[in-house]
Design a protein around this motif. Structure first.
Motif, PDB file in Angstrom:
ATOM      1  N   ALA A  90       0.831  -1.207   0.000  1.00 12.37           N
ATOM      2  CA  ALA A  90       0.000   0.000   0.000  1.00 12.37           C
ATOM      3  C   ALA A  90       0.867   1.259   0.000  1.00 12.37           C
ATOM      4  O   ALA A  90       0.598   2.215  -0.738  1.00 12.37           O
ATOM      5  CB  ALA A  90      -0.928  -0.007   1.216  1.00 12.37           C
ATOM      6  N   LEU A 192      -4.754  -0.533  -2.581  1.00  7.49           N
ATOM      7  CA  LEU A 192      -5.213  -0.190  -1.232  1.00  7.49           C
ATOM      8  C   LEU A 192      -6.292  -1.162  -0.746  1.00  7.49           C
ATOM      9  O   LEU A 192      -6.279  -1.589   0.419  1.00  7.49           O
ATOM     10  CB  LEU A 192      -5.743   1.237  -1.212  1.00  7.49           C
ATOM     11  CG  LEU A 192      -4.718   2.342  -1.491  1.00  7.49           C
ATOM     12  CD1 LEU A 192      -5.384   3.714  -1.465  1.00  7.49           C
ATOM     13  CD2 LEU A 192      -3.572   2.291  -0.478  1.00  7.49           C
ATOM     14  N   SER A 195      -4.652  -4.576   0.017  1.00 15.05           N
ATOM     15  CA  SER A 195      -3.839  -4.494   1.228  1.00 15.05           C
ATOM     16  C   SER A 195      -4.729  -4.512   2.476  1.00 15.05           C
ATOM     17  O   SER A 195      -4.420  -5.192   3.464  1.00 15.05           O
ATOM     18  CB  SER A 195      -2.980  -3.229   1.213  1.00 15.05           C
ATOM     19  OG  SER A 195      -2.015  -3.300   0.186  1.00 15.05           O
TER      20      SER A 195
END
Length: 209
Positions: A90, A192, A195
């Motif tokens: 991320a 994102l 993650s």
């Protein structure tokens, strides 16, 4: 021998299909780096599953009491490693996006197929629940359990083939995802989201213990 192969295939799919943190990470890595790297990662997971299947048929019932004392530390280690990898992915994605470089296929980690294989082999080996799962299946079959060297080899190869086929399917899904979300914003969102999912699944891995 055919029965042993079928038993191995069913056992392999049984342990591989429930997608956990490792599976989610496999899809994310493949989406970011491409099919070859994803295939290397998939084969790393399958190799670990095959090795644990081999340990199970070679004497899984004797290994269970040996593994029991280290189950919790290994589970925590696996969860921490996965969480660190997810946070790193991320952070790298955010940095690349700010620099305007996230539209490229690779995010700069230079994860080769060989490195991906080793990384995913190590992550999966940290989960000794796999050998206990295979051992329980072998013991549950009673007299029909693979007893001869040929049947044991057939069981292990079946489990290995099942795991490899499923992990490669996940890698293919990651490849298609990476091609679909080719823009910088799409790649950032994927990085994102994956993650976050990996961290949640890693926490769940510890909580289930």
């Amino acid at each position: 021998m055919t029965a042993a192969v079928v038993a191995g295939l069913l056992a392999g799919y049984g342990i591989a299909i429930p997608v956990g943190a490792v599976g989610a990470y496999l899809v994310a890595v493949t989406a970011r780096t491409g099919w070859r790297t994803g295939a290397g990662a998939a084969l790393g997971v399958a190799t670990a599953d095959g090795a644990y299947a081999l340990l199970a048929v070679a004497g899984g019932s004797a290994l269970v009491p040996v593994l029991a004392p280290v189950m919790t530390p290994l589970r925590w280690t696996s969860a921490v490693v996965l969480a660190v990898l997810a946070v790193r992915a991320a952070w790298t994605a955010l940095a690349a996006h700010r620099a305007g470089g996230l539209s490229s296929r690779d995010d700069g980690t230079a994860l080769t197929p060989a490195r991906a294989y080793g990384t995913f082999l190590g992550i999966t080996i940290l989960n000794p629940m796999t050998v206990i799962y295979f051992a329980a299946l072998v013991l549950a079959t009673g007299p029909s359990a693979p007893a001869t060297p040929t049947d044991r080899a057939a069981f292990v190869l079946g489990a290995l083939a099942a795991s490899a086929s499923w992990q490669l399917l996940l890698a293919l899904g990651g490849t298609l995802l990476g091609r679909t979300l080719a823009g910088a914003r799409g790649r950032l969102t994927t990085a994102l989201a994956s993650s976050t999912l990996i961290v949640v699944l890693a926490v769940r891995l510890v909580a289930q213990g």
